[in-house]
Design a protein around this motif. Structure first.
Motif, PDB file in Angstrom:
ATOM      1  N   SER A 217       0.850  -1.201   0.000  1.00 17.86           N
ATOM      2  CA  SER A 217       0.000   0.000   0.000  1.00 17.86           C
ATOM      3  C   SER A 217       0.881   1.246   0.000  1.00 17.86           C
ATOM      4  CB  SER A 217      -0.886   0.005   1.251  1.00 17.86           C
ATOM      5  OG  SER A 217      -0.082   0.278   2.391  1.00 17.86           O
ATOM      6  N   GLU A 218       0.249   2.391  -0.252  1.00 17.25           N
ATOM      7  CA  GLU A 218       1.011   3.650  -0.214  1.00 17.25           C
ATOM      8  C   GLU A 218       1.665   3.856   1.141  1.00 17.25           C
ATOM      9  OE1 GLU A 218      -0.994   7.294  -1.328  1.00 17.25           O
ATOM     10  OE2 GLU A 218      -1.595   6.295  -3.194  1.00 17.25           O
ATOM     11  N   ARG A 219       0.883   3.510   2.203  1.00 15.54           N
ATOM     12  CA  ARG A 219       1.408   3.682   3.561  1.00 15.54           C
ATOM     13  C   ARG A 219       2.637   2.791   3.773  1.00 15.54           C
ATOM     14  NH1 ARG A 219      -1.782   2.887   9.246  1.00 15.54           N
ATOM     15  NH2 ARG A 219      -2.337   0.858   8.407  1.00 15.54           N
ATOM     16  N   ALA A 220       2.559   1.546   3.294  1.00 13.57           N
ATOM     17  CA  ALA A 220       3.698   0.633   3.439  1.00 13.57           C
ATOM     18  C   ALA A 220       4.894   1.162   2.653  1.00 13.57           C
ATOM     19  CB  ALA A 220       3.319  -0.767   2.950  1.00 13.57           C
ATOM     20  N   MET A 221       4.623   1.741   1.470  1.00 14.05           N
ATOM     21  CA  MET A 221       5.730   2.271   0.669  1.00 14.05           C
ATOM     22  C   MET A 221       6.383   3.465   1.368  1.00 14.05           C
ATOM     23  SD  MET A 221       6.314   0.315  -1.808  1.00 14.05           S
ATOM     24  CE  MET A 221       7.545   1.255  -2.679  1.00 14.05           C
ATOM     25  N   ARG A 222       5.559   4.279   2.018  1.00 12.85           N
ATOM     26  CA  ARG A 222       6.137   5.432   2.746  1.00 12.85           C
ATOM     27  C   ARG A 222       7.073   4.945   3.857  1.00 12.85           C
ATOM     28  NH1 ARG A 222       1.137   7.786   2.369  1.00 12.85           N
ATOM     29  NH2 ARG A 222       0.564   7.265   4.512  1.00 12.85           N
ATOM     30  N   VAL A 223       6.607   3.944   4.614  1.00 12.15           N
ATOM     31  CA  VAL A 223       7.435   3.387   5.695  1.00 12.15           C
ATOM     32  C   VAL A 223       8.704   2.782   5.099  1.00 12.15           C
ATOM     33  CG1 VAL A 223       7.529   1.664   7.545  1.00 12.15           C
ATOM     34  CG2 VAL A 223       5.424   2.968   7.156  1.00 12.15           C
ATOM     35  N   SER A 224       8.533   2.070   4.003  1.00  9.15           N
ATOM     36  CA  SER A 224       9.674   1.389   3.381  1.00  9.15           C
ATOM     37  C   SER A 224      10.718   2.382   2.865  1.00  9.15           C
ATOM     38  CB  SER A 224       9.154   0.525   2.230  1.00  9.15           C
ATOM     39  OG  SER A 224      10.214   0.066   1.469  1.00  9.15           O
ATOM     40  N   MET A 225      10.235   3.468   2.271  1.00  9.97           N
ATOM     41  CA  MET A 225      11.161   4.483   1.726  1.00  9.97           C
ATOM     42  C   MET A 225      12.010   5.088   2.847  1.00  9.97           C
ATOM     43  SD  MET A 225      10.804   4.709  -1.540  1.00  9.97           S
ATOM     44  CE  MET A 225       9.696   3.936  -2.706  1.00  9.97           C
ATOM     45  N   ALA A 226      11.384   5.240   4.037  1.00 10.53           N
ATOM     46  CA  ALA A 226      12.080   5.894   5.151  1.00 10.53           C
ATOM     47  C   ALA A 226      12.878   4.900   5.990  1.00 10.53           C
ATOM     48  CB  ALA A 226      11.056   6.596   6.036  1.00 10.53           C
ATOM     49  N   ALA A 227      12.525   3.620   5.926  1.00 10.58           N
ATOM     50  CA  ALA A 227      13.132   2.649   6.847  1.00 10.58           C
ATOM     51  C   ALA A 227      14.617   2.476   6.558  1.00 10.58           C
ATOM     52  CB  ALA A 227      12.409   1.310   6.729  1.00 10.58           C
ATOM     53  N   THR A 228      15.390   2.419   7.624  1.00 13.42           N
ATOM     54  CA  THR A 228      16.839   2.247   7.437  1.00 13.42           C
ATOM     55  C   THR A 228      17.349   1.093   8.286  1.00 13.42           C
ATOM     56  OG1 THR A 228      17.104   3.871   9.186  1.00 13.42           O
ATOM     57  CG2 THR A 228      17.390   4.659   6.929  1.00 13.42           C
ATOM     58  N   GLY A 229      16.424   0.428   9.002  1.00 17.21           N
ATOM     59  CA  GLY A 229      16.852  -0.479  10.050  1.00 17.21           C
ATOM     60  C   GLY A 229      17.424  -1.810   9.607  1.00 17.21           C
ATOM     61  N   VAL A 230      16.750  -2.493   8.698  1.00 22.72           N
ATOM     62  CA  VAL A 230      17.178  -3.849   8.349  1.00 22.72           C
ATOM     63  C   VAL A 230      17.905  -3.788   7.002  1.00 22.72           C
ATOM     64  CG1 VAL A 230      16.382  -6.182   7.803  1.00 22.72           C
ATOM     65  CG2 VAL A 230      15.229  -4.864   9.591  1.00 22.72           C
TER      66      VAL A 230
END
Ligand code: PLP
Length: 394
Positions: A217-230
């Motif tokens: 989803s768009e929300r998941a893509m937003r989180v994914s774009m920002a995620a740096t953890g794994v």
């Protein structure tokens, strides 16, 4: 079930009469196998661009989403790992709805990424309770709630729509494994509020194993774009998105499998998705009725029955591995036992993808003959009769 090609049968790889009836990989129609034999094409050329566009368009209908769907050369577990790697970071808190083998696998993947995993347990054979999920999800700030739509180890289906409803107001992603469900069970990703949906080619989608799907989803893509953890590379949604916008994949995709998947999706569209789903419901009901008539007990609870995986508990004194082995050796019908917590206690059939009424009748005929050969019942055709009654109503 389709005839096995003579060439392979004579090479001894696939014995004549071999019937693949496990809960995946599932049988692949001849038309789809013919697509696999097409010449391999460039994954950077216009032919692949249209192939990928058409395949993802059809997949969106089956997944019930307008979101992007990424194709990866991996089994379903690879897609589970990709789903988590793109939104988690070490110590991020997730709730895992634990109700069987595959949700335990999801929990193990999240733990391997350093996430803080809180389990919300249901007895095996039950679906997760949405009220329990709501309570747990509101107890702490969670990055995601993670669940399995169709738990192939138990034959229970989760009410993902209800889980999505209880999470709607929260800032928590809903990640769903529908590897053994999507294509055979209704799926409305957008309407149900799913953020990441994982599927695979080899189950209800009627293809060989090797291709996995992730809708985000768009929300998941937003989180994914920002995620740096794994750390992520092969499975990075950012690369997948940049390529998908050019109708490509970041790395060499299994082009032959994509051609096969396109063909399988065309077959589903020709049958009509609602007819496909109705067929799964009626075949599973017929198989369950036949097995119950033979004295076996349906394992999952009545409100959670899967249309794609039928799991049967055996009466005392019945030996699961003997039944599975005898069905294969004597009748060439390949069914599954269970390798984890229910080992020895259940047998499992797939009713997913390219399966029709005559397959169910043959399954029951072979099962009853097997139970007779092993001295567990006196065969009299009761299973086949019970199934035919159900099939006559659909
Ligand atoms: N999730 C479910 C519900 C499954 O049934 C399976 C496979 O049976 C998987 C995940 C894992 O898929 P794979 O074996 O393709 O890695």
């Amino acid at each position: 079930m389709q005839p096995i090609s003579a060439a392979l049968a004579t090479r001894g790889i696939v014995p004549p009469g071999y019937r693949l009836r496990i809960p995946g990989p599932a049988p692949v129609p001849e038309r789809v196998r013919a697509a696999l034999a097409l010449p391999v094409i460039s994954h950077r050329g216009p032919e692949f661009h249209s192939l990928l566009k058409e395949t993802t368009r059809e997949l969106r209908t089956v997944f019930g989403t307008q979101s992007d769907i990424f194709l990866i050369g991996a089994s379903g577990t690879g897609a589970m790992e990709a789903a988590l790697a793109n939104v988690l970071s070490p110590r991020a808190a997730v709730v895992l709805l634990l109700d069987g083998q595959f949700s335990e696998r999801f929990a193990a993947i999240a733990a391997a990424m350093g996430a803080s995993v809180d389990g919300s347990e249901s007895p095996w054979g039950e679906a997760p309770d949405p009220a329990q999920v709501e309570k747990r999800a509101k107890a702490r700030r969670y990055r995601a709630v993670v669940c399995v739509h169709n738990e192939s180890s138990t034959g229970a289906v989760a009410d993902v729509a209800a889980i999505g409803t209880v999470l709607r107001e929260l800032d928590t992603l809903l990640i769903v494994d529908s590897v053994s469900g999507v294509g055979g069970i209704e799926m409305r990703m957008d309407e149900w509020g799913i953020d990441i949906l994982v599927g695979a080619s080899q189950k209800a989608l009627m293809c060989p194993p090797g291709l996995a799907f992730i809708a985000a989803s768009e929300r998941a893509m937003r989180v994914s774009m920002a995620a740096t953890g794994v750390p992520r590379f092969y499975f990075d949604f950012r690369k997948a998105k940049a390529s998908l916008d050019k109708a490509e994949t970041p790395f060499t995709p299994p082009v032959s499998l994509v051609m096969a998947q396109r063909e399988a999706l065309a077959m589903m569209a020709e049958e009509g998705l609602s007819n496909v789903l109705a067929r799964h419901l009626s075949l599973a009901a017929a198989l369950r009725a036949g097995c119950e008539a033979l004295g076996l007990k349906v394992f999952p609870s009545a409100h959670a029955l899967s249309p794609t995986v039928t799991v049967l508990a055996l009466p005392d004194g019945f030996n699961a591995s003997k039944i599975v082995r005898h069905m294969h050796e004597r009748y060439r019908t390949v069914i599954a036992g269970q390798r984890t917590r229910l080992s020895g206690r259940v047998i499992r059939f797939g009713t997913m993808g390219f399966v029709h009424a005559d397959d169910i009748i043959t399954d029951l005929d072979h099962l009853e003959s097997t139970l007779g050969d092993l001295g567990y019942v006196s065969p009299s055709g009761t299973g086949v009769r019970a199934a035919k009654e159900i099939l006559a109503r659909s």
